[in-house]
Design a protein around this motif. Structure first.
Motif, mmCIF file in Angstrom:
data_model
loop_
_atom_site.group_PDB
_atom_site.id
_atom_site.type_symbol
_atom_site.label_atom_id
_atom_site.label_comp_id
_atom_site.label_asym_id
_atom_site.label_seq_id
_atom_site.Cartn_x
_atom_site.Cartn_y
_atom_site.Cartn_z
ATOM 1 N N LEU A 202 0.814 -1.214 0.000
ATOM 2 C CA LEU A 202 0.000 0.000 0.000
ATOM 3 C C LEU A 202 0.848 1.265 0.000
ATOM 4 N N SER A 203 2.054 1.183 0.548
ATOM 5 C CA SER A 203 2.933 2.350 0.609
ATOM 6 C C SER A 203 3.807 2.504 -0.628
ATOM 7 N N SER A 204 3.910 1.464 -1.429
ATOM 8 C CA SER A 204 4.857 1.454 -2.547
ATOM 9 C C SER A 204 4.487 2.472 -3.616
ATOM 10 N N THR A 205 5.509 3.073 -4.193
ATOM 11 C CA THR A 205 5.332 4.051 -5.274
ATOM 12 C C THR A 205 6.266 3.717 -6.425
ATOM 13 N N ALA A 206 6.047 4.386 -7.538
ATOM 14 C CA ALA A 206 6.883 4.153 -8.722
ATOM 15 C C ALA A 206 8.349 4.460 -8.440
ATOM 16 N N TYR A 244 0.055 -2.421 -15.723
ATOM 17 C CA TYR A 244 -0.948 -1.848 -14.815
ATOM 18 C C TYR A 244 -0.922 -0.319 -14.882
ATOM 19 N N LEU A 245 0.273 0.256 -14.986
ATOM 20 C CA LEU A 245 0.367 1.712 -15.122
ATOM 21 C C LEU A 245 -0.253 2.173 -16.445
ATOM 22 N N LYS A 246 -0.013 1.416 -17.512
ATOM 23 C CA LYS A 246 -0.536 1.783 -18.830
ATOM 24 C C LYS A 246 -2.050 1.791 -18.840
ATOM 25 N N ILE A 247 -2.655 0.788 -18.216
ATOM 26 C CA ILE A 247 -4.113 0.692 -18.212
ATOM 27 C C ILE A 247 -4.735 1.789 -17.354
ATOM 28 N N ARG A 248 -3.901 2.383 -16.464
ATOM 29 C CA ARG A 248 -4.345 3.533 -15.663
ATOM 30 C C ARG A 248 -4.085 4.855 -16.387
ATOM 31 N N GLY A 249 -3.540 4.767 -17.608
ATOM 32 C CA GLY A 249 -3.275 5.970 -18.384
ATOM 33 C C GLY A 249 -1.996 6.667 -17.982
ATOM 34 N N GLY A 254 10.100 4.846 -14.701
ATOM 35 C CA GLY A 254 11.195 5.660 -15.232
ATOM 36 C C GLY A 254 10.679 6.989 -15.733
ATOM 37 N N SER A 255 9.506 6.943 -16.389
ATOM 38 C CA SER A 255 8.873 8.171 -16.867
ATOM 39 C C SER A 255 7.723 8.592 -15.962
ATOM 40 N N CYS A 256 7.211 7.638 -15.210
ATOM 41 C CA CYS A 256 6.086 7.900 -14.309
ATOM 42 C C CYS A 256 6.559 8.721 -13.103
ATOM 43 N N PRO A 257 5.766 9.705 -12.629
ATOM 44 C CA PRO A 257 6.148 10.448 -11.420
ATOM 45 C C PRO A 257 6.464 9.509 -10.266
ATOM 46 N N LYS A 258 7.540 9.792 -9.550
ATOM 47 C CA LYS A 258 8.009 8.878 -8.512
ATOM 48 C C LYS A 258 7.007 8.657 -7.387
ATOM 49 N N GLY A 259 6.139 9.621 -7.146
ATOM 50 C CA GLY A 259 5.181 9.488 -6.060
ATOM 51 C C GLY A 259 3.922 8.727 -6.422
ATOM 52 N N THR A 260 3.829 8.231 -7.666
ATOM 53 C CA THR A 260 2.645 7.501 -8.101
ATOM 54 C C THR A 260 2.521 6.172 -7.361
ATOM 55 N N PRO A 261 1.394 5.909 -6.687
ATOM 56 C CA PRO A 261 1.242 4.637 -5.977
ATOM 57 C C PRO A 261 1.201 3.472 -6.961
ATOM 58 N N LEU A 262 1.862 2.387 -6.609
ATOM 59 C CA LEU A 262 1.839 1.212 -7.475
ATOM 60 C C LEU A 262 0.485 0.521 -7.442
ATOM 61 N N PRO A 272 -10.088 4.494 -12.764
ATOM 62 C CA PRO A 272 -9.357 5.106 -11.646
ATOM 63 C C PRO A 272 -9.999 6.420 -11.213
ATOM 64 N N LYS A 273 -10.207 6.580 -9.903
ATOM 65 C CA LYS A 273 -10.689 7.859 -9.379
ATOM 66 C C LYS A 273 -9.671 8.944 -9.687
ATOM 67 N N ASN A 274 -8.437 8.605 -9.418
ATOM 68 C CA ASN A 274 -7.331 9.533 -9.613
ATOM 69 C C ASN A 274 -6.075 8.671 -9.614
ATOM 70 N N ALA A 275 -5.225 8.892 -10.582
ATOM 71 C CA ALA A 275 -4.029 8.052 -10.697
ATOM 72 C C ALA A 275 -3.146 8.127 -9.461
ATOM 73 N N THR A 276 -3.336 9.167 -8.642
ATOM 74 C CA THR A 276 -2.491 9.331 -7.460
ATOM 75 C C THR A 276 -3.186 8.903 -6.176
ATOM 76 N N ASP A 277 -4.392 8.331 -6.271
ATOM 77 C CA ASP A 277 -5.110 7.853 -5.084
ATOM 78 C C ASP A 277 -4.681 6.429 -4.775
#
Length: 368
Positions: A202-206, A244-249, A254-262, A272-277
């Motif tokens: 739950l804590s993991s990010t890109a 999974y990231l691709k299907i979330r748009g 590497g290109s995804c913002p580092k704070g994006t939750p996995l 997705p409600k929000n890609a960062t939720d």
């Protein structure tokens, strides 16, 4: 002269908040501490009509007995002993009128956790001068087993056999392609493939996934007590994360913002409600329980025992299954590092050669 408290607080609730701020910087630890402190505070007020700071030694001892009886008596005795607001459904939000402090009877492990947290709270309040004495110092620390609980289960009893894992994968394959399937595949991979705890998922990010000098990607896991461990990723791991990231748009690692939750939460319409939720703990629990029930129905067709075991499984069973599988081909100290165990003795609990030997030897004996 009376010794002054080191806490700048005026009541018990403020003292609890000071304790949480001081000793629970990790969000998961804070959540666990807050839950048990709140339960105890409510018990003091509703059952003993006393302030937390006025609890006596006999009352401290009575709390454990009360936890043992919680929802275990007959319905008639239960209704007399407890008000209806003590027990409720786990799915209710904290701000819902239907929320309750407990969801049912507490297991041996849960009772031990409850008393451990309350002891830590009172120790803090005593050492900072908010309380003069700690009533829990006079209460035995041993938590007894109640009838029917028995001894703690071996970790191997909370892992899935190859046959049961096969049922899980068949159920996954049967799902309709889409964001739910991709997210579930990621959850299973993180738990069974990497040995991650639910809190770590739950804590993991890109930003946890990085390129290392040795030439391949690795995942940096921040575990219990903020301990860091790094595990190498196979291309299959990376492909699953990126799919999974691709299907979330979102762009790939590497290109995804580092704070994006996995692991992300979904809104209505399976979008997705929000890609960062980030996904919540209760959300993870609901997803897995629903999926494992479907896997259990599939398993029932060939072996009802497998189905029954799948129904009792949880996110942490994925980690246990990783450990059991890894120990078949890796040295125990490597598995220790992969799991993030401080002590080799903890990892060794997954080793049950005596049971395995008994099973093999019994196969040589005719049933009748």
């Amino acid at each position: 002269p009376e010794e002054k408290s080191a806490l700048d607080v005026s009541n018990d609730l403020e003292a609890i908040h000071a304790w949480l701020a001081s000793r629970a910087s990790n969000p998961n630890t804070r959540s666990a501490y807050q839950k048990e402190a709140e339960r105890f505070l409510l018990w003091c007020i509703m059952e003993k009509n006393t302030a937390l700071s006025s609890v006596t030694v006999p009352q401290a001892s009575q709390y454990l007995r009360w936890l043992e009886d919680l929802a275990r008596l007959t319905p008639e005795a239960w209704s007399r002993k407890w008000r209806a607001q003590w027990i409720g459904k786990k799915s209710k939000r904290r701000d819902s009128p239907a929320w309750r402090p407990f969801n049912g009877p507490l297991s041996h492990t849960s009772r031990r956790q409850a008393l451990t947290v309350v002891r830590l709270l009172f120790s803090f309040l005593t050492k900072t001068g908010y309380l003069r004495t700690n009533p829990f110092d006079q209460v035995p620390q041993r938590i007894r087993f109640l009838p029917g609980e028995g001894a703690p289960k071996e970790f191997s009893d909370r892992s899935l056999t190859p046959e049961q894992w096969g049922d899980v994968l068949r159920c996954l394959d049967a799902m309709e392609d889409g964001i739910e399937k991709s997210r579930l595949e990621t959850i299973l991979m993180m738990g069974k493939g990497l040995g991650m705890r639910a809190s770590e998922m739950l804590s993991s990010t890109a930003g946890w996934i990085t390129q290392r000098r040795i030439g391949n990607e690795s995942v940096t896991i921040i575990g219990k007590g903020d301990k860091v461990r790094r595990l190498p990723l196979q291309q299959e791991h990376l492909d699953a994360f990126n799919a999974y990231l691709k299907i979330r748009g979102l762009p790939p690692i590497g290109s995804c913002p580092k704070g994006t939750p996995l692991l992300a939460s979904l809104g209505k319409g399976k979008r997705p409600k929000n890609a960062t939720d980030a996904l919540s703990r209760s959300g993870l629990h609901r997803i897995l329980k629903k999926f494992l029930e479907e896997a259990a129905l599939l398993a029932d067709q060939k072996n009802p025992i497998d189905g029954a075991k799948l129904r009792t499984a949880s996110a942490h069973w994925l980690r246990h299954t990783f450990a059991e599988t890894a120990l078949e081909s890796m040295p125990v100290n490597v598995v220790q590092t992969a799991l993030g165990h401080s002590s080799l003795s903890t990892t060794s609990l997954y080793l049950v050669p005596a049971d395995a030997r008994v099973i093999q030897e019994f196969k040589k004996v005719k049933p009748i």
